[in-house]
Scaffold this motif. Sequence first.
Motif: not given
Length: 189
Positions: A26, A28, A96
């Motif tokens: 993950e 951003n 995400v």
Amino acid sequence: MANKDKAFGFKLVGSLSGDNSGKVTEYNIESGSTQGIFSGDPVKMLTGGYIDVADAAGDVKILGIFRGCKYVDATSKDVTHSSYFPAAQTATGDIVAYVEDNPWNLYEVQCTGSLARTDIGANVDIAYTAGSTQTGQSNAEVASSSASGTANYRIVGVSKDPENNELGSANVNVTVLINEHAYKIEAGI
């Protein structure tokens, strides 16, 4: 028989490390980012810690391949899971992104033109075209001309797909390794 001209971005087909689980990490995306990111697009890390599309040959530190995202839409307040990130999308909280970031992953990708058997082992750069907002799928390809010195990708083989593995014809699919990866110690192979 001619190869089909149907770009699909980068599709995971294996790994030189022996791990082919397709794991994602993950990261951003900045809210309101001006460029869309599509499933199969290569991405890079920006200075502020966000990711964005690696859409130019000069993007020398590719983080990995984008596989979708999750965000809370700033207008509707709905949680959205999507195969692509729409350009200028605003969100409440973190956006995400899911990225295949193993530096030893192997990907199948279409070439913009034709290649010869002697191009296997050569370095090539990205040839980026934005993906489809209808399907969320990338249209990224690699250039058909090998680059001198280092470049974004190293060609390690030709596709096993009988409809797109004809060397010497336009739009051949090849297997590549990210040559200039953010998590490799060296800038290239």
